[in-house]
Every structure is written in structure tokens, then in C-alpha cells.
Design a protein around this motif. Structure first.
Motif, PDB file in Angstrom:
ATOM      1  N   ARG A  54       0.833  -1.198   0.000  1.00 11.14           N
ATOM      2  CA  ARG A  54       0.000   0.000   0.000  1.00 11.14           C
ATOM      3  C   ARG A  54       0.873   1.256   0.000  1.00 11.14           C
ATOM      4  NH1 ARG A  54      -5.034   0.696   0.659  1.00 11.14           N
ATOM      5  NH2 ARG A  54      -5.308  -1.454   1.355  1.00 11.14           N
ATOM      6  N   THR A  55       0.426   2.254  -0.741  1.00 12.03           N
ATOM      7  CA  THR A  55       1.111   3.547  -0.754  1.00 12.03           C
ATOM      8  C   THR A  55       0.276   4.557   0.033  1.00 12.03           C
ATOM      9  OG1 THR A  55       0.010   4.151  -2.832  1.00 12.03           O
ATOM     10  CG2 THR A  55       2.173   3.086  -2.987  1.00 12.03           C
ATOM     11  N   TRP A  56       0.938   5.630   0.475  1.00 10.47           N
ATOM     12  CA  TRP A  56       0.278   6.634   1.298  1.00 10.47           C
ATOM     13  C   TRP A  56       0.462   8.002   0.664  1.00 10.47           C
ATOM     14  CZ3 TRP A  56      -2.515   4.596   5.220  1.00 10.47           C
ATOM     15  CH2 TRP A  56      -2.187   3.303   5.623  1.00 10.47           C
ATOM     16  N   ALA A  57      -0.601   8.795   0.712  1.00 10.35           N
ATOM     17  CA  ALA A  57      -0.555  10.127   0.106  1.00 10.35           C
ATOM     18  C   ALA A  57       0.369  11.058   0.881  1.00 10.35           C
ATOM     19  CB  ALA A  57      -1.966  10.722   0.039  1.00 10.35           C
ATOM     20  N   ARG A  58       0.449  10.881   2.208  1.00  7.32           N
ATOM     21  CA  ARG A  58       1.274  11.742   3.048  1.00  7.32           C
ATOM     22  C   ARG A  58       2.182  10.884   3.914  1.00  7.32           C
ATOM     23  NH1 ARG A  58      -3.058  15.649   5.882  1.00  7.32           N
ATOM     24  NH2 ARG A  58      -3.992  13.607   6.295  1.00  7.32           N
ATOM     25  N   ARG A  59       3.415  11.308   4.059  1.00 13.34           N
ATOM     26  CA  ARG A  59       4.361  10.601   4.907  1.00 13.34           C
ATOM     27  C   ARG A  59       4.226  11.096   6.343  1.00 13.34           C
ATOM     28  NH1 ARG A  59       5.314   6.169   3.029  1.00 13.34           N
ATOM     29  NH2 ARG A  59       6.961   6.013   4.588  1.00 13.34           N
ATOM     30  N   SER A  60       4.241  10.171   7.277  1.00 15.69           N
ATOM     31  CA  SER A  60       4.160  10.510   8.692  1.00 15.69           C
ATOM     32  C   SER A  60       5.576  10.613   9.248  1.00 15.69           C
ATOM     33  CB  SER A  60       3.371   9.446   9.453  1.00 15.69           C
ATOM     34  OG  SER A  60       3.322   9.729  10.835  1.00 15.69           O
ATOM     35  N   THR A  61       5.948  11.811   9.683  1.00 19.49           N
ATOM     36  CA  THR A  61       7.297  12.044  10.198  1.00 19.49           C
ATOM     37  C   THR A  61       7.261  12.250  11.710  1.00 19.49           C
ATOM     38  OG1 THR A  61       7.112  14.429   9.795  1.00 19.49           O
ATOM     39  CG2 THR A  61       8.039  13.069   8.034  1.00 19.49           C
ATOM     40  N   PHE A  62       8.344  11.880  12.353  1.00 22.12           N
ATOM     41  CA  PHE A  62       8.484  12.043  13.800  1.00 22.12           C
ATOM     42  C   PHE A  62       9.703  12.940  14.028  1.00 22.12           C
ATOM     43  CE2 PHE A  62       8.737  10.910  18.248  1.00 22.12           C
ATOM     44  CZ  PHE A  62       7.409  10.641  18.573  1.00 22.12           C
ATOM     45  N   ALA A  63       9.446  14.225  14.278  1.00 24.48           N
ATOM     46  CA  ALA A  63      10.513  15.217  14.358  1.00 24.48           C
ATOM     47  C   ALA A  63      10.897  15.497  15.807  1.00 24.48           C
ATOM     48  CB  ALA A  63      10.067  16.513  13.670  1.00 24.48           C
ATOM     49  N   ALA A  64      11.844  16.435  15.969  1.00 20.50           N
ATOM     50  CA  ALA A  64      12.304  16.807  17.304  1.00 20.50           C
ATOM     51  C   ALA A  64      11.168  17.394  18.135  1.00 20.50           C
ATOM     52  CB  ALA A  64      13.448  17.808  17.188  1.00 20.50           C
ATOM     53  N   ARG A  65      10.244  18.102  17.482  1.00 20.81           N
ATOM     54  CA  ARG A  65       9.090  18.650  18.189  1.00 20.81           C
ATOM     55  C   ARG A  65       8.273  17.542  18.843  1.00 20.81           C
ATOM     56  NH1 ARG A  65       6.420  21.363  14.028  1.00 20.81           N
ATOM     57  NH2 ARG A  65       5.726  19.314  13.338  1.00 20.81           N
ATOM     58  N   ASP A  66       8.131  16.422  18.148  1.00 23.54           N
ATOM     59  CA  ASP A  66       7.353  15.304  18.678  1.00 23.54           C
ATOM     60  C   ASP A  66       8.065  14.644  19.858  1.00 23.54           C
ATOM     61  OD1 ASP A  66       5.454  15.634  16.522  1.00 23.54           O
ATOM     62  OD2 ASP A  66       6.971  14.712  15.236  1.00 23.54           O
ATOM     63  N   VAL A  67       9.378  14.550  19.769  1.00 26.37           N
ATOM     64  CA  VAL A  67      10.150  14.033  20.904  1.00 26.37           C
ATOM     65  C   VAL A  67       9.961  14.942  22.119  1.00 26.37           C
ATOM     66  CG1 VAL A  67      12.452  13.457  21.741  1.00 26.37           C
ATOM     67  CG2 VAL A  67      11.826  12.946  19.373  1.00 26.37           C
ATOM     68  N   GLY A  68       9.904  16.250  21.870  1.00 28.29           N
ATOM     69  CA  GLY A  68       9.687  17.189  22.959  1.00 28.29           C
ATOM     70  C   GLY A  68       8.325  17.015  23.616  1.00 28.29           C
ATOM     71  N   VAL A  69       7.301  16.709  22.819  1.00 27.28           N
ATOM     72  CA  VAL A  69       5.967  16.475  23.381  1.00 27.28           C
ATOM     73  C   VAL A  69       5.985  15.272  24.311  1.00 27.28           C
ATOM     74  CG1 VAL A  69       3.604  15.797  22.810  1.00 27.28           C
ATOM     75  CG2 VAL A  69       4.740  17.567  21.475  1.00 27.28           C
ATOM     76  N   VAL A  70       6.591  14.176  23.866  1.00 28.21           N
ATOM     77  CA  VAL A  70       6.667  12.972  24.701  1.00 28.21           C
ATOM     78  C   VAL A  70       7.495  13.243  25.953  1.00 28.21           C
ATOM     79  CG1 VAL A  70       7.381  10.560  24.782  1.00 28.21           C
ATOM     80  CG2 VAL A  70       6.405  11.497  22.683  1.00 28.21           C
ATOM     81  N   ALA A  71       8.608  13.967  25.791  1.00 29.41           N
ATOM     82  CA  ALA A  71       9.455  14.285  26.941  1.00 29.41           C
ATOM     83  C   ALA A  71       8.710  15.169  27.935  1.00 29.41           C
ATOM     84  CB  ALA A  71      10.737  14.970  26.469  1.00 29.41           C
ATOM     85  N   GLY A  72       7.927  16.126  27.438  1.00 30.74           N
ATOM     86  CA  GLY A  72       7.155  16.979  28.334  1.00 30.74           C
ATOM     87  C   GLY A  72       6.132  16.190  29.130  1.00 30.74           C
ATOM     88  N   CYS A  73       5.464  15.257  28.478  1.00 35.42           N
ATOM     89  CA  CYS A  73       4.500  14.406  29.182  1.00 35.42           C
ATOM     90  C   CYS A  73       5.207  13.513  30.195  1.00 35.42           C
ATOM     91  CB  CYS A  73       3.722  13.551  28.181  1.00 35.42           C
ATOM     92  SG  CYS A  73       2.632  14.500  27.095  1.00 35.42           S
ATOM     93  N   ALA A  74       6.389  13.029  29.838  1.00 34.16           N
ATOM     94  CA  ALA A  74       7.152  12.216  30.788  1.00 34.16           C
ATOM     95  C   ALA A  74       7.554  13.032  32.005  1.00 34.16           C
ATOM     96  CB  ALA A  74       8.383  11.639  30.093  1.00 34.16           C
ATOM     97  N   LEU A  75       7.861  14.314  31.802  1.00 31.60           N
ATOM     98  CA  LEU A  75       8.201  15.176  32.931  1.00 31.60           C
ATOM     99  C   LEU A  75       6.990  15.385  33.844  1.00 31.60           C
ATOM    100  CD1 LEU A  75      10.452  17.915  31.268  1.00 31.60           C
ATOM    101  CD2 LEU A  75      11.154  16.096  32.852  1.00 31.60           C
ATOM    102  N   VAL A  76       5.800  15.528  33.247  1.00 28.56           N
ATOM    103  CA  VAL A  76       4.582  15.652  34.059  1.00 28.56           C
ATOM    104  C   VAL A  76       4.373  14.396  34.899  1.00 28.56           C
ATOM    105  CG1 VAL A  76       2.062  15.845  33.964  1.00 28.56           C
ATOM    106  CG2 VAL A  76       3.481  17.263  32.465  1.00 28.56           C
ATOM    107  N   ALA A  77       4.541  13.231  34.268  1.00 30.40           N
ATOM    108  CA  ALA A  77       4.374  11.968  34.994  1.00 30.40           C
ATOM    109  C   ALA A  77       5.421  11.828  36.091  1.00 30.40           C
ATOM    110  CB  ALA A  77       4.463  10.798  34.015  1.00 30.40           C
ATOM    111  N   ALA A  78       6.673  12.197  35.789  1.00 36.56           N
ATOM    112  CA  ALA A  78       7.737  12.091  36.785  1.00 36.56           C
ATOM    113  C   ALA A  78       7.518  13.066  37.934  1.00 36.56           C
ATOM    114  CB  ALA A  78       9.090  12.349  36.118  1.00 36.56           C
ATOM    115  N   ALA A  79       7.056  14.282  37.614  1.00 30.72           N
ATOM    116  CA  ALA A  79       6.801  15.261  38.672  1.00 30.72           C
ATOM    117  C   ALA A  79       5.671  14.810  39.584  1.00 30.72           C
ATOM    118  CB  ALA A  79       6.470  16.622  38.049  1.00 30.72           C
ATOM    119  N   ALA A  80       4.616  14.234  39.000  1.00 37.19           N
ATOM    120  CA  ALA A  80       3.494  13.756  39.801  1.00 37.19           C
ATOM    121  C   ALA A  80       3.927  12.611  40.717  1.00 37.19           C
ATOM    122  CB  ALA A  80       2.357  13.301  38.887  1.00 37.19           C
ATOM    123  N   THR A  81       4.683  11.667  40.165  1.00 34.10           N
ATOM    124  CA  THR A  81       5.155  10.543  40.975  1.00 34.10           C
ATOM    125  C   THR A  81       6.142  11.012  42.037  1.00 34.10           C
ATOM    126  OG1 THR A  81       4.877   9.049  39.085  1.00 34.10           O
ATOM    127  CG2 THR A  81       6.272   8.290  40.892  1.00 34.10           C
ATOM    128  N   GLY A  82       7.062  11.892  41.650  1.00 37.19           N
ATOM    129  CA  GLY A  82       8.047  12.391  42.600  1.00 37.19           C
ATOM    130  C   GLY A  82       7.415  13.171  43.742  1.00 37.19           C
TER     131      GLY A  82
END
Length: 265
Positions: free
Chosen positions: A224-252
Motif C-alpha cells: 500500500r502507498t500513502w498520500a502523506r508521509r508521517s514524520t516524527f521530528a524533534a518537536r514530537d520528541v519534545g511532546v513525549v518528553a514533556g508528558c514524561a516530565l509531568v508523569a515524573a513530577a506527579a510521581t516524585g
């Protein structure tokens, strides 16, 4: 889907890969579901509230999206308070039921935890475009395209159910059946509209399935081919890291306050 309750403006969250939003929401959910305490849930909620404007919706539209979470959290907290484990001093005696310091603490923690888990879910549903989410699941996670496309079609059709319900209500009013008196009559009307809505949804799903099959969505053969490519950029890593910081802060915060308690069983 966001058009049902208001237009979505471009924000860092709406530009992020939906897979990053999904991963971030799961990280926070796992951290909060691992324990039931007021400190961790309150900490996560306080850190999440400033992120709500990043959903790209106005206050009214955002309140509509948050309403189901509020309706789920408050009753759950009240029920837990009344039937929760008794501990500490008795605050209210209701005969067979009682409210103690321990049950009240558990009820408040339950309400806050549902809210803290629900906010990232609302941000995901509001910010992520269903088509982009389907592309990310198929291209980045390598999920079966047929499963992804079926889920995408379901998400797209789910947004039409609200419009169909309004159409059915207007049709009843046009026929002079809009005046409903009493809770029993209202229940019968709602049940009738729900059944009609179910029939409409099944018919639309059948037509969509036939159309997708006719266009080769289930055909084996070439990749199967796709009309748009799904990319995972540095901005997306930052979103996951920010959520991980929220989880770590809550647990801590909970560990530091001595309230963190692992949920087992």
C-alpha cells in the motif's frame, strides 16, 4: 471532528505527530493509574491545566469537550467516598454507609485522577487529526492498513452521530412531537431516537464497507502507498518528553509527600 464544537487553530500540539500525543497521554495515564493518592493526581492536573489552551479551541468549545470527563469524575469520587474503605475518624454517619477521613481522601483522589487522566485524552482527541493518526499508526507502528483504515472510518463517522441526533430531534419537532412531558416519556423518546440512530449508523457503515472494498482497500497484492508521509521530528520528541516530565513530577511529588501507594490487584 473539531468543527462540531468550534474551529481548531494551529498550535504546537495540533502540529505534532498524533503518535507523540498518544504516547504522551499513555505515559501520564500509566503513572497515575499506578497509584491512588491526592498528591500525584493534583500535581499532574496542575501541570496539565496550562496546556489546555494549546488544544486550539475557544473556552466554550473546550468546556464542551471536557464535560464528559467532569461528568465521569465527580460521581465516581462521590461513590468512592461513600462506599470506600473506612479509615480514620468518622466525618458523616449515614447508617449502613459512612464517610471517614480515609474514604474522603480516596474519593478526592479518584476524582482528581480521572480528571488528570482525562485531560491528556481530551488534548489528544482535539489536537490530533484522525487521518494523520491513521497515517502514523500504519507507517510508524506498522499496524495492518486494513485495521487502521477501518478505525479511521469509524472515527470519521462518529462525528456524524451528533449531527444525526440533532436531525432526528428536529424531525420530531417538525412533526409536532417535540413536546415531551415527564421523565418516562423522555426516556421512551430518547430510546426511540437511539434505536433510529443505530439503524442509520449500521446502514452507513455497510455502504462505507462496500465502497471501500470496491476501491481495493481489502485487496491483497502490491504494498500500500500513502498520500502523506508521517514524520516524527524533534518537536514530537519534545511532546513525549514533556508528558514524561509531568508523569515524573506527579510521581516524585507523591513519593516526597509519602502518599504514593502502588495499586495492586
Amino acid at each position: 471532528m473539531g468543527g462540531l464544537v468550534g474551529s481548531v487553530r494551529a498550535t504546537p500540539l495540533t502540529r505534532a505527530n498524533p503518535l507523540a500525543l498518544l504516547a504522551g497521554a499513555l505515559v501520564i495515564a500509566v503513572a497515575l493509574l499506578a497509584t491512588v493518592d491526592v498528591v500525584s493526581a493534583a500535581t499532574a492536573l496542575l501541570l496539565e491545566i496550562p496546556l489546555l489552551p494549546l488544544a486550539g479551541l475557544g473556552p466554550r468549545a473546550l468546556a464542551v469537550r471536557m464535560l464528559p470527563v467532569l461528568l465521569a469524575s465527580v460521581p465516581a469520587g462521590l461513590v468512592t467516598t461513600v462506599i470506600g474503605r473506612d479509615a480514620g475518624a468518622v466525618l458523616l454517619d449515614l447508617g449502613p454507609l459512612s464517610v471517614t477521613e480515609g474514604s474522603l481522601d480516596l474519593g478526592v483522589a479518584t476524582t482528581l485522577r480521572i480528571l488528570a487522566v482525562g485531560v491528556p485524552g481530551v488534548l489528544l482527541l482535539v489536537s490530533a487529526d484522525p487521518t494523520d493518526l491513521g497515517d502514523a499508526l500504519a507507517q510508524r507502528l506498522r499496524l495492518p492498513p486494513r485495521f487502521v483504515l477501518g478505525g479511521l472510518a469509524g472515527l470519521r463517522l462518529a462525528g456524524l452521530l451528533v449531527l444525526e441526533w440533532r436531525t432526528l430531534s428536529l424531525a420530531r419537532r417538525a412533526r409536532g412531537l417535540g413536546d415531551v412531558r415527564g421523565p418516562l416519556a423522555g426516556t421512551r423518546v430518547a430510546a426511540g431516537q437511539a434505536f433510529a440512530l443505530l439503524v442509520l449508523a449500521l446502514r452507513r457503515a455497510t455502504r462505507l464497507a462496500v465502497a471501500m472494498e470496491a476501491r481495493g482497500f481489502g485487496a491483497p497484492g502490491a504494498p500500500r502507498t500513502w498520500a502523506r508521509r508521517s514524520t516524527f521530528a524533534a518537536r514530537d520528541v519534545g511532546v513525549v518528553a514533556g508528558c514524561a516530565l509531568v508523569a515524573a513530577a506527579a510521581t516524585g511529588a507523591a513519593v516526597w509527600a509519602g502518599t504514593w501507594s502502588l495499586v495492586v490487584g
